[in-house]
Design an enzyme around this catalytic site. Structure first.
Site, PDB file in Angstrom:
ATOM      1  N   THR A 146      96.136  74.259  51.670  1.00  0.00           N
ATOM      2  CA  THR A 146      94.799  74.802  51.504  1.00  0.00           C
ATOM      3  C   THR A 146      93.969  74.261  52.662  1.00  0.00           C
ATOM      4  OG1 THR A 146      92.880  74.923  50.020  1.00  0.00           O
ATOM      5  CG2 THR A 146      94.137  72.880  49.979  1.00  0.00           C
ATOM      6  N   THR A 147      92.727  74.732  52.816  1.00  0.00           N
ATOM      7  CA  THR A 147      91.895  74.252  53.930  1.00  0.00           C
ATOM      8  C   THR A 147      91.745  72.738  53.800  1.00  0.00           C
ATOM      9  OG1 THR A 147      90.730  76.329  53.680  1.00  0.00           O
ATOM     10  CG2 THR A 147      89.747  74.716  55.155  1.00  0.00           C
ATOM     11  N   ARG A 199      98.954  84.978  52.887  1.00  0.00           N
ATOM     12  CA  ARG A 199      99.740  84.433  51.770  1.00  0.00           C
ATOM     13  C   ARG A 199      99.142  84.805  50.418  1.00  0.00           C
ATOM     14  NH1 ARG A 199      98.493  78.024  52.484  1.00  0.00           N
ATOM     15  NH2 ARG A 199      99.183  78.481  54.596  1.00  0.00           N
ATOM     16  N   HIS A 200      97.835  85.098  50.391  1.00  0.00           N
ATOM     17  CA  HIS A 200      97.260  85.537  49.111  1.00  0.00           C
ATOM     18  C   HIS A 200      96.445  86.821  49.306  1.00  0.00           C
ATOM     19  CE1 HIS A 200      94.128  82.876  50.676  1.00  0.00           C
ATOM     20  NE2 HIS A 200      94.721  81.774  50.256  1.00  0.00           N
ATOM     21  N   ASP A 249      91.116  83.856  45.593  1.00  0.00           N
ATOM     22  CA  ASP A 249      92.372  83.814  46.369  1.00  0.00           C
ATOM     23  C   ASP A 249      93.603  83.610  45.487  1.00  0.00           C
ATOM     24  OD1 ASP A 249      90.781  83.940  48.611  1.00  0.00           O
ATOM     25  OD2 ASP A 249      91.141  81.871  49.242  1.00  0.00           O
ATOM     26  N   HIS A 250      93.483  82.697  44.523  1.00  0.00           N
ATOM     27  CA  HIS A 250      94.702  82.296  43.816  1.00  0.00           C
ATOM     28  C   HIS A 250      95.130  83.273  42.726  1.00  0.00           C
ATOM     29  CE1 HIS A 250      95.170  79.070  46.441  1.00  0.00           C
ATOM     30  NE2 HIS A 250      94.017  78.514  46.117  1.00  0.00           N
ATOM     31  N   GLU A 284      85.669  84.103  53.889  1.00  0.00           N
ATOM     32  CA  GLU A 284      86.000  82.917  54.678  1.00  0.00           C
ATOM     33  C   GLU A 284      86.930  83.347  55.796  1.00  0.00           C
ATOM     34  OE1 GLU A 284      87.843  80.209  51.983  1.00  0.00           O
ATOM     35  OE2 GLU A 284      86.006  79.854  50.868  1.00  0.00           O
ATOM     36  N   GLU A 317      78.585  74.754  54.599  1.00  0.00           N
ATOM     37  CA  GLU A 317      79.216  74.504  53.306  1.00  0.00           C
ATOM     38  C   GLU A 317      79.866  73.130  53.422  1.00  0.00           C
ATOM     39  OE1 GLU A 317      81.675  77.535  51.406  1.00  0.00           O
ATOM     40  OE2 GLU A 317      82.866  75.956  50.459  1.00  0.00           O
ATOM     41  N   GLY A 338      87.287  77.840  43.256  1.00  0.00           N
ATOM     42  CA  GLY A 338      88.369  78.786  43.029  1.00  0.00           C
ATOM     43  C   GLY A 338      89.447  78.268  42.113  1.00  0.00           C
ATOM     44  N   ARG A 370      93.759  84.861  55.210  1.00  0.00           N
ATOM     45  CA  ARG A 370      94.446  83.911  56.099  1.00  0.00           C
ATOM     46  C   ARG A 370      95.359  84.652  57.069  1.00  0.00           C
ATOM     47  NH1 ARG A 370      94.295  78.419  53.742  1.00  0.00           N
ATOM     48  NH2 ARG A 370      95.674  77.881  55.452  1.00  0.00           N
ATOM     49  N   HIS A 430      85.181  73.007  47.421  1.00  0.00           N
ATOM     50  CA  HIS A 430      86.575  72.574  47.584  1.00  0.00           C
ATOM     51  C   HIS A 430      86.906  71.458  46.601  1.00  0.00           C
ATOM     52  CE1 HIS A 430      90.537  72.131  49.250  1.00  0.00           C
ATOM     53  NE2 HIS A 430      90.301  73.223  49.947  1.00  0.00           N
ATOM     54  N   GLY A 431      87.899  71.744  45.785  1.00  0.00           N
ATOM     55  CA  GLY A 431      88.397  70.740  44.850  1.00  0.00           C
ATOM     56  C   GLY A 431      87.493  70.495  43.655  1.00  0.00           C
ATOM     57  N   HIS A 457      89.379  84.445  51.095  1.00  0.00           N
ATOM     58  CA  HIS A 457      89.785  83.937  52.408  1.00  0.00           C
ATOM     59  C   HIS A 457      90.983  84.749  52.867  1.00  0.00           C
ATOM     60  CE1 HIS A 457      91.216  80.112  54.829  1.00  0.00           C
ATOM     61  NE2 HIS A 457      91.057  81.176  55.597  1.00  0.00           N
ATOM     62  N   ASN A 465      85.964  81.863  44.042  1.00  0.00           N
ATOM     63  CA  ASN A 465      86.989  82.222  45.023  1.00  0.00           C
ATOM     64  C   ASN A 465      88.212  82.787  44.273  1.00  0.00           C
ATOM     65  OD1 ASN A 465      89.358  81.928  46.638  1.00  0.00           O
ATOM     66  ND2 ASN A 465      88.160  80.716  48.077  1.00  0.00           N
ATOM     67  N   ARG A 470     105.343  87.531  43.465  1.00  0.00           N
ATOM     68  CA  ARG A 470     106.335  88.530  43.089  1.00  0.00           C
ATOM     69  C   ARG A 470     106.144  89.853  43.823  1.00  0.00           C
ATOM     70  NH1 ARG A 470     108.920  87.137  38.105  1.00  0.00           N
ATOM     71  NH2 ARG A 470     109.924  89.151  38.288  1.00  0.00           N
TER      72      ARG A 470
HETATM   73  N1  PXP Z   1      85.274  76.562  50.129  1.00  0.00           N
HETATM   74  C1  PXP Z   1      86.139  76.766  51.146  1.00  0.00           C
HETATM   75  C2  PXP Z   1      85.602  76.888  52.520  1.00  0.00           C
HETATM   76  C3  PXP Z   1      87.525  76.899  50.898  1.00  0.00           C
HETATM   77  O1  PXP Z   1      88.372  77.103  51.936  1.00  0.00           O
HETATM   78  C4  PXP Z   1      87.984  76.827  49.575  1.00  0.00           C
HETATM   79  C5  PXP Z   1      89.444  77.003  49.293  1.00  0.00           C
HETATM   80  O2  PXP Z   1      89.850  78.280  49.629  1.00  0.00           O
HETATM   81  C6  PXP Z   1      87.044  76.629  48.548  1.00  0.00           C
HETATM   82  C7  PXP Z   1      85.706  76.471  48.859  1.00  0.00           C
HETATM   83  C8  PXP Z   1      87.451  76.583  47.119  1.00  0.00           C
HETATM   84  O3  PXP Z   1      88.242  75.460  46.867  1.00  0.00           O
HETATM   85  P1  PXP Z   1      88.987  75.332  45.491  1.00  0.00           P
HETATM   86  O4  PXP Z   1      89.951  76.470  45.382  1.00  0.00           O
HETATM   87  O5  PXP Z   1      89.636  73.991  45.578  1.00  0.00           O
HETATM   88  O6  PXP Z   1      87.936  75.403  44.404  1.00  0.00           O
END
Ligand code: PXP
Length: 242
Positions: free
Chosen positions: A102-103, A51-52, A11-12, A72, A153, A214, A47, A192-193, A45, A9, A20
Protein backbone atom coordinates in the site's frame (compact mmCIF):
# COMPACT_ATOMS: atom_id res chain seq x y z
CA UNK A 1 -16.48 23.01 15.58
CA UNK A 2 -16.98 22.23 11.92
CA UNK A 3 -17.65 18.58 11.09
CA UNK A 4 -14.93 16.33 9.71
CA UNK A 5 -16.00 14.72 6.42
CA UNK A 6 -15.61 11.00 5.86
CA UNK A 7 -14.35 10.05 2.41
CA UNK A 8 -14.33 6.33 1.78
CA UNK A 9 -11.69 4.62 -0.32
CA UNK A 10 -13.25 1.78 -2.34
CA UNK A 11 -9.99 0.26 -3.70
CA UNK A 12 -10.19 -2.92 -1.67
CA UNK A 13 -13.63 -3.84 -2.93
CA UNK A 14 -11.91 -3.97 -6.31
CA UNK A 15 -9.04 -5.96 -4.74
CA UNK A 16 -11.51 -8.74 -3.90
CA UNK A 17 -13.01 -8.61 -7.39
CA UNK A 18 -9.58 -8.73 -9.08
CA UNK A 19 -8.56 -11.72 -6.96
CA UNK A 20 -10.87 -13.78 -9.18
CA UNK A 21 -11.18 -11.44 -12.18
CA UNK A 22 -14.93 -11.54 -11.59
CA UNK A 23 -17.46 -8.77 -12.17
CA UNK A 24 -18.25 -8.71 -8.42
CA UNK A 25 -18.03 -7.28 -5.86
CA UNK A 26 -18.50 -3.98 -7.66
CA UNK A 27 -16.71 -0.96 -6.15
CA UNK A 28 -19.20 1.36 -7.84
CA UNK A 29 -22.33 -0.10 -6.28
CA UNK A 30 -20.41 -0.39 -3.01
CA UNK A 31 -19.56 3.33 -3.25
CA UNK A 32 -23.25 4.12 -3.72
CA UNK A 33 -24.08 2.07 -0.61
CA UNK A 34 -21.43 4.10 1.27
CA UNK A 35 -23.06 7.32 0.10
CA UNK A 36 -26.49 6.06 1.18
CA UNK A 37 -25.02 5.32 4.63
CA UNK A 38 -23.62 8.84 4.94
CA UNK A 39 -20.20 8.93 3.25
CA UNK A 40 -19.28 12.50 2.34
CA UNK A 41 -17.07 11.54 -0.59
CA UNK A 42 -15.59 8.58 -2.45
CA UNK A 43 -11.89 7.97 -3.09
CA UNK A 44 -10.06 5.59 -5.41
CA UNK A 45 -6.47 5.06 -6.48
CA UNK A 46 -5.68 3.99 -10.02
CA UNK A 47 -2.30 2.29 -9.68
CA UNK A 48 0.22 1.58 -12.47
CA UNK A 49 -0.32 -2.16 -12.11
CA UNK A 50 -4.15 -1.90 -11.97
CA UNK A 51 -4.11 -4.30 -9.05
CA UNK A 52 -7.50 -3.09 -7.82
CA UNK A 53 -9.24 -0.11 -9.45
CA UNK A 54 -9.43 -0.32 -13.28
CA UNK A 55 -9.72 2.58 -15.73
CA UNK A 56 -13.33 1.61 -16.34
CA UNK A 57 -14.06 1.86 -12.59
CA UNK A 58 -12.89 5.48 -12.56
CA UNK A 59 -15.20 6.25 -15.46
CA UNK A 60 -18.15 4.45 -13.84
CA UNK A 61 -17.49 6.03 -10.44
CA UNK A 62 -17.53 9.45 -12.08
CA UNK A 63 -20.91 8.70 -13.65
CA UNK A 64 -22.51 7.22 -10.55
CA UNK A 65 -21.12 8.96 -7.49
CA UNK A 66 -22.95 12.11 -6.37
CA UNK A 67 -20.61 13.15 -3.53
CA UNK A 68 -17.17 14.54 -4.46
CA UNK A 69 -14.94 11.99 -6.18
CA UNK A 70 -11.29 12.00 -5.11
CA UNK A 71 -8.75 10.37 -7.43
CA UNK A 72 -5.38 9.43 -5.96
CA UNK A 73 -2.63 9.47 -8.56
CA UNK A 74 1.10 9.22 -9.02
CA UNK A 75 2.86 11.98 -10.94
CA UNK A 76 3.43 9.97 -14.12
CA UNK A 77 2.31 11.34 -17.51
CA UNK A 78 -0.09 8.39 -17.90
CA UNK A 79 -1.86 8.99 -14.57
CA UNK A 80 -1.93 12.76 -14.97
CA UNK A 81 -3.47 12.32 -18.43
CA UNK A 82 -6.18 10.06 -17.03
CA UNK A 83 -6.79 12.41 -14.10
CA UNK A 84 -7.21 15.40 -16.41
CA UNK A 85 -9.94 13.58 -18.33
CA UNK A 86 -11.53 11.92 -15.29
CA UNK A 87 -13.96 14.62 -14.23
CA UNK A 88 -13.05 14.00 -10.56
CA UNK A 89 -13.36 17.04 -8.30
CA UNK A 90 -10.53 16.18 -5.93
CA UNK A 91 -7.04 14.88 -6.65
CA UNK A 92 -4.49 13.55 -4.21
CA UNK A 93 -0.89 13.29 -5.43
CA UNK A 94 0.72 10.17 -4.00
CA UNK A 95 4.05 8.39 -4.37
CA UNK A 96 3.87 4.92 -5.84
CA UNK A 97 6.30 2.05 -6.08
CA UNK A 98 5.40 -1.24 -7.69
CA UNK A 99 6.59 -3.44 -4.82
CA UNK A 100 4.65 -1.79 -2.01
CA UNK A 101 1.54 -3.41 -0.53
CA UNK A 102 0.00 0.00 0.00
CA UNK A 103 1.19 3.63 -0.17
CA UNK A 104 4.09 3.48 2.26
CA UNK A 105 5.04 7.06 2.88
CA UNK A 106 4.29 10.61 1.91
CA UNK A 107 5.27 12.19 -1.39
CA UNK A 108 8.71 13.83 -1.41
CA UNK A 109 7.30 17.15 -2.61
CA UNK A 110 10.61 18.97 -2.20
CA UNK A 111 12.39 16.55 -4.54
CA UNK A 112 9.51 16.72 -7.06
CA UNK A 113 8.67 20.38 -6.59
CA UNK A 114 8.54 21.41 -10.25
CA UNK A 115 6.51 18.38 -11.28
CA UNK A 116 4.05 18.85 -8.39
CA UNK A 117 3.69 22.51 -9.33
CA UNK A 118 3.03 21.64 -12.96
CA UNK A 119 0.52 18.85 -12.20
CA UNK A 120 -1.21 20.87 -9.51
CA UNK A 121 -1.60 23.83 -11.91
CA UNK A 122 -2.97 21.61 -14.69
CA UNK A 123 -5.53 19.89 -12.45
CA UNK A 124 -6.52 23.17 -10.78
CA UNK A 125 -7.04 24.74 -14.21
CA UNK A 126 -9.70 22.05 -14.78
CA UNK A 127 -11.42 23.09 -11.54
CA UNK A 128 -9.86 20.33 -9.44
CA UNK A 129 -8.84 20.71 -5.82
CA UNK A 130 -5.36 19.24 -5.37
CA UNK A 131 -3.79 17.78 -2.26
CA UNK A 132 -0.37 16.27 -1.69
CA UNK A 133 -0.16 13.17 0.48
CA UNK A 134 2.70 14.00 2.85
CA UNK A 135 4.31 12.88 6.05
CA UNK A 136 3.76 15.31 8.92
CA UNK A 137 7.09 17.07 8.30
CA UNK A 138 7.56 20.80 8.10
CA UNK A 139 9.65 20.59 4.91
CA UNK A 140 6.95 18.63 3.07
CA UNK A 141 4.29 21.14 4.13
CA UNK A 142 6.35 24.11 3.00
CA UNK A 143 7.10 22.47 -0.33
CA UNK A 144 3.39 21.65 -0.84
CA UNK A 145 2.48 25.29 -0.30
CA UNK A 146 5.29 26.42 -2.64
CA UNK A 147 4.07 23.99 -5.29
CA UNK A 148 0.60 25.54 -5.20
CA UNK A 149 -1.33 22.64 -3.66
CA UNK A 150 -4.57 23.73 -1.98
CA UNK A 151 -4.48 20.93 0.58
CA UNK A 152 -2.20 18.40 2.16
CA UNK A 153 -3.39 14.98 3.20
CA UNK A 154 -1.35 14.07 6.26
CA UNK A 155 -0.14 10.49 6.25
CA UNK A 156 -1.44 8.93 9.47
CA UNK A 157 0.13 5.50 8.85
CA UNK A 158 3.04 6.00 11.25
CA UNK A 159 0.61 7.06 13.99
CA UNK A 160 -1.67 4.11 13.21
CA UNK A 161 1.21 1.62 13.41
CA UNK A 162 2.94 3.19 16.42
CA UNK A 163 3.56 1.21 19.59
CA UNK A 164 1.60 2.41 22.66
CA UNK A 165 4.72 4.28 23.87
CA UNK A 166 5.12 6.10 20.55
CA UNK A 167 1.48 6.97 19.86
CA UNK A 168 1.50 10.26 21.78
CA UNK A 169 4.64 11.42 20.01
CA UNK A 170 3.16 10.61 16.59
CA UNK A 171 -0.05 12.45 17.48
CA UNK A 172 2.02 15.42 18.56
CA UNK A 173 3.79 15.39 15.17
CA UNK A 174 0.41 15.36 13.43
CA UNK A 175 -0.85 18.16 15.67
CA UNK A 176 2.15 20.35 14.88
CA UNK A 177 1.77 19.60 11.17
CA UNK A 178 -1.92 20.58 11.23
CA UNK A 179 -1.08 23.94 12.78
CA UNK A 180 1.82 24.52 10.41
CA UNK A 181 -0.19 23.56 7.31
CA UNK A 182 -2.99 25.90 8.35
CA UNK A 183 -0.51 28.72 8.94
CA UNK A 184 0.85 28.14 5.42
CA UNK A 185 -2.66 28.55 4.00
CA UNK A 186 -3.11 24.85 3.22
CA UNK A 187 -6.31 22.92 3.89
CA UNK A 188 -5.75 19.79 5.96
CA UNK A 189 -6.97 16.26 5.27
CA UNK A 190 -5.63 13.05 6.79
CA UNK A 191 -5.68 9.35 6.18
CA UNK A 192 -4.08 5.92 6.02
CA UNK A 193 -4.39 3.13 8.53
CA UNK A 194 -7.31 4.71 10.36
CA UNK A 195 -9.69 2.38 12.20
CA UNK A 196 -12.66 2.64 14.56
CA UNK A 197 -10.17 2.37 17.42
CA UNK A 198 -7.68 5.07 16.40
CA UNK A 199 -9.78 7.55 14.41
CA UNK A 200 -11.01 9.75 17.27
CA UNK A 201 -7.66 11.35 18.08
CA UNK A 202 -7.12 12.23 14.41
CA UNK A 203 -10.65 13.61 14.00
CA UNK A 204 -9.93 15.94 16.96
CA UNK A 205 -6.75 17.40 15.45
CA UNK A 206 -7.04 21.10 14.63
CA UNK A 207 -8.05 22.17 11.09
CA UNK A 208 -8.68 18.63 9.79
CA UNK A 209 -11.47 18.80 7.21
CA UNK A 210 -11.59 15.33 5.71
CA UNK A 211 -10.51 11.80 6.55
CA UNK A 212 -9.82 9.22 3.85
CA UNK A 213 -10.50 5.73 5.16
CA UNK A 214 -10.62 2.51 3.15
CA UNK A 215 -9.28 -0.78 4.40
CA UNK A 216 -10.82 -0.74 7.88
CA UNK A 217 -14.30 0.03 6.55
CA UNK A 218 -14.13 -2.56 3.76
CA UNK A 219 -12.90 -5.18 6.26
CA UNK A 220 -15.53 -4.27 8.87
CA UNK A 221 -18.27 -4.41 6.23
CA UNK A 222 -17.54 -8.13 5.79
CA UNK A 223 -18.84 -8.64 9.33
CA UNK A 224 -21.54 -6.02 9.83
CA UNK A 225 -22.38 -4.94 6.27
CA UNK A 226 -21.50 -1.73 4.49
CA UNK A 227 -24.29 0.36 5.98
CA UNK A 228 -23.33 -0.37 9.59
CA UNK A 229 -19.59 -0.11 8.86
CA UNK A 230 -19.99 3.40 7.44
CA UNK A 231 -22.40 4.55 10.13
CA UNK A 232 -20.09 3.32 12.92
CA UNK A 233 -17.15 5.23 11.46
CA UNK A 234 -19.21 8.40 10.98
CA UNK A 235 -20.44 8.12 14.55
CA UNK A 236 -16.90 7.67 15.89
CA UNK A 237 -15.78 10.80 14.02
CA UNK A 238 -18.79 12.83 15.12
CA UNK A 239 -18.44 11.76 18.76
CA UNK A 240 -14.77 12.68 18.72
CA UNK A 241 -15.64 16.18 17.54
CA UNK A 242 -18.57 16.63 19.94
N1 PXP B 1 -5.06 8.18 1.78
C1 PXP B 1 -4.17 7.80 0.84
C2 PXP B 1 -3.41 8.85 0.12
C3 PXP B 1 -4.00 6.44 0.52
O1 PXP B 1 -3.10 6.08 -0.43
C4 PXP B 1 -4.77 5.48 1.19
C5 PXP B 1 -4.63 4.03 0.84
O2 PXP B 1 -5.03 3.81 -0.47
C6 PXP B 1 -5.70 5.93 2.15
C7 PXP B 1 -5.79 7.27 2.45
C8 PXP B 1 -6.58 4.98 2.88
O3 PXP B 1 -5.84 4.14 3.71
P1 PXP B 1 -6.53 2.90 4.38
O4 PXP B 1 -7.00 1.99 3.29
O5 PXP B 1 -5.45 2.33 5.23
O6 PXP B 1 -7.69 3.42 5.19
Amino acid sequence: MSPVRLHINVDHVATVRQARREAFPDPVSWALACEAAGADGITCHLRFDRRHIQDEDVRRLREAVTTPLNLELALTPEMVGIALESGAELFCLVPESREELTTEGGLNVRAELERVREVSAALSARGGVVSAFVDPDEGALEASAEAGCAFVELHTGTYANASPEETERELERLHTACERAHALGLGVNAGHGLTLENVAAVARLPHVQELNIGYAIVARALTVGVDAAVREMKAAIEEAKA
